[in-house]
Design an enzyme around this catalytic site. Structure first.
Site, mmCIF file in Angstrom:
data_model
loop_
_atom_site.group_PDB
_atom_site.id
_atom_site.type_symbol
_atom_site.label_atom_id
_atom_site.label_comp_id
_atom_site.label_asym_id
_atom_site.label_seq_id
_atom_site.Cartn_x
_atom_site.Cartn_y
_atom_site.Cartn_z
ATOM 1 N N SER A 118 0.831 -1.197 0.000
ATOM 2 C CA SER A 118 0.000 0.000 0.000
ATOM 3 C C SER A 118 0.867 1.249 0.000
ATOM 4 O O SER A 118 1.925 1.283 0.649
ATOM 5 C CB SER A 118 -0.905 0.017 1.235
ATOM 6 N N THR A 154 -12.480 -1.760 -4.866
ATOM 7 C CA THR A 154 -11.230 -2.014 -5.584
ATOM 8 C C THR A 154 -11.226 -3.423 -6.169
ATOM 9 O O THR A 154 -10.788 -3.645 -7.301
ATOM 10 C CB THR A 154 -10.025 -1.822 -4.658
ATOM 11 N N GLU A 187 -9.309 -10.739 -0.986
ATOM 12 C CA GLU A 187 -9.940 -10.603 0.331
ATOM 13 C C GLU A 187 -10.414 -9.169 0.455
ATOM 14 O O GLU A 187 -9.604 -8.229 0.440
ATOM 15 C CB GLU A 187 -8.955 -10.920 1.459
#
Length: 476
Positions: A167, A220, A238
């Site tokens: 991220s 997303t 997930e």
């Protein structure tokens, strides 16, 4: 959700950089260069070239190299990862330390992975596992060490090569995890990319990529499925949740109240499987609300995650703080009651939001349907019946996890079995109590395929049947 990360141009060379900030203080930790498309192409070519030789290694050898990589990660970064994680995304230092400690304990996980990859004999047929190819791992900011490993280790152990994009909120934390593993593995087996959603989108749609693994928001995940579908990539996604907790009349109310607060507020509520909808039997609703309020007031302190005694840090960004505030304000305007709001640090800046207990939530409120991802305990009464408990728990587009509290275990199990979610705790929080052999699964908008456990490990490879001529039958 709500990352609010700044990407700016580097005046020296015109490339994009991540402005890596501390959400508690707004200080700039570092400026991390984003990978260019040319650099991404080179990473992908290297991964594709390295993959056949890596897949040809014996499974036991691959697993041993991964264990060596985990040992190197512990040796190099065990002490520096927790404070770095806290500075990058705000998690209280004690929680960051706990994440790192647990992340480094992967021996049993890796042994299960090795066992799951063994050939299976079926009469004259032999079923073997074959690697998919080049895998992209897109990891989240809320568990920036462990969530990389849960996806990366089975990808590599199954014979794939991988490119990891951490991220953009936690680029330095992710880089240390990848670099430690890369220092032990053969060249090109695992590589690092840095950048925001544009970098991720480029990797996802690239024809060299055979599989995409991601932990993140449902929105997303749906975008990834849409953009990668034409090339028939494989996925392990997930995604988000809006997890229910059902408290029946005969529950241990003290235990349930403690868990309701703890698992609504853990990691500042920024967990995909946070408790976000607490349904309480009407007959015990008022005393339960009192217990939750008292426990929350007595046990949770908001502040900079580096400060002693703080167990609720800032939200990851001011954007995410504003999302939480908007949901709570909407609920209050529509009739919800705020039972408690904690103090927050007076100094600014910092994306702090008070620990908040809200009662009398109803379906018409945003907080009922939208993922909150913040330090809010959301309570609502129901009639206490099994039928209504099941209906309410399933009244969502999500299906990640849930919990049922009752001292009548068979009754709790009946309800849990009918909740549309991948893991449901009975008098406990599933994430804390699950065995390492269990898969982690998202129903509905909470996932596409799944990871962990033998069932999850098999998503990172393909079964191939080697079919031999059957032996002739013996004559009498």
């Amino acid at each position: 959700m709500g990352q609010g990360v700044v990407i700016e141009k580097d005046n020296a060379n015109g490339s994009n950089v991540i402005v890596n900030k501390n959400p508690a203080t707004d200080e700039v930790i570092s400026k991390v260069p984003c990978s260019s498309t040319a650099e991404l192409d080179a990473l992908l070519e290297t991964a594709q070239t390295a993959q056949p030789a890596w897949a040809l290694l014996d499974v036991a050898k691959r697993i041993q190299l991964l264990k060596d990589g985990m040992a190197e990660l512990a040796k190099l970064h065990k002490e520096e990862l927790p404070p770095l994680m806290t500075r990058e995304m705000g998690k209280p230092l004690s929680e960051a330390q706990e994440e790192v400690d647990e992340a480094l304990e992967k021996d049993e996980f890796l042994q299960l992975l090795q066992d799951s990859l063994q050939p299976k004999q079926h009469n004259s047929c032999l079923v073997v596992r074959q690697a998919v190819g080049v895998v992209v791992v897109l990891s989240p900011w809320n568990f920036p060490v462990d969530e990389i490993l849960y996806l990366l280790l089975p990808a590599l152990g199954s014979g794939n090569t991988a490119i990891v994009k951490p991220s953009e909120v936690t680029p330095e934390t992710g880089a240390k995890v990848v670099s430690a593993l890369a220092s032990v593995l053969p060249p090109g087996v695992v590589q690092l990319a840095q950048g925001d959603g544009a970098v991720g989108a480029y990797l996802v749609s690239h024809p060299t990529v055979d599989m995409v693994c991601m932990t993140g928001s449902s929105a997303t995940g749906k975008n990834i499925l849409g953009s990668a579908a034409p090339s028939m990539k494989r996925f392990v996604l997930e995604l988000g949740g809006k997890d229910p907790m059902v408290v029946l009349e005969d529950a241990d109310l003290n235990k349930a109240a403690k868990d309701a607060a703890t698992y609504s507020l853990s990691n500042t509520g920024q967990v995909c499987c946070s408790v976000e909808r607490i349904y309480v039997a009407q007959s015990v609703y008022d005393p339960f609300c009192d217990l939750v309020t008292k426990y929350t007031r007595d046990n949770f302190k908001v502040g900079n995650g580096m400060d002693e005694g703080v167990n609720v840090g800032p939200l990851v960004s001011t954007m995410q703080r504003d999302i939480v505030a908007k949901q709570v304000d909407d609920a209050v305007q529509k009739g919800a009651k705020v039972l408690y709001k904690s103090p927050i640090p007076e100094e600014k800046p910092g994306s702090f939001y008070p620990v908040t207990v809200v009662a009398d939530i109803t379906k018409g409120m945003d907080i009922y349907t939208q993922e909150t991802f913040g330090p809010v305990v959301a309570l609502m009464p129901f009639d206490g019946t099994e039928t209504e408990a099941i209906r309410l728990a399933n009244d969502t587009e999500y299906g990640l996890s849930g919990a049922v509290y009752s001292q009548d275990v068979p009754k709790a199990q009946r309800i849990a079995a009918q909740i549309q979610a991948g893991q449901v705790g009975i008098n406990c929080y599933a994430l804390e109590c699950m065995d390492v052999a269990c898969p982690w699964v998202g129903f509905k908008s909470s996932g596409y395929n799944y990871h962990s456990g033998v069932e999850g490990f098999h998503n990172f490879s393909l079964p191939k049947s080697l079919v031999f001529v059957p032996p002739p039958e013996e004559e009498d």
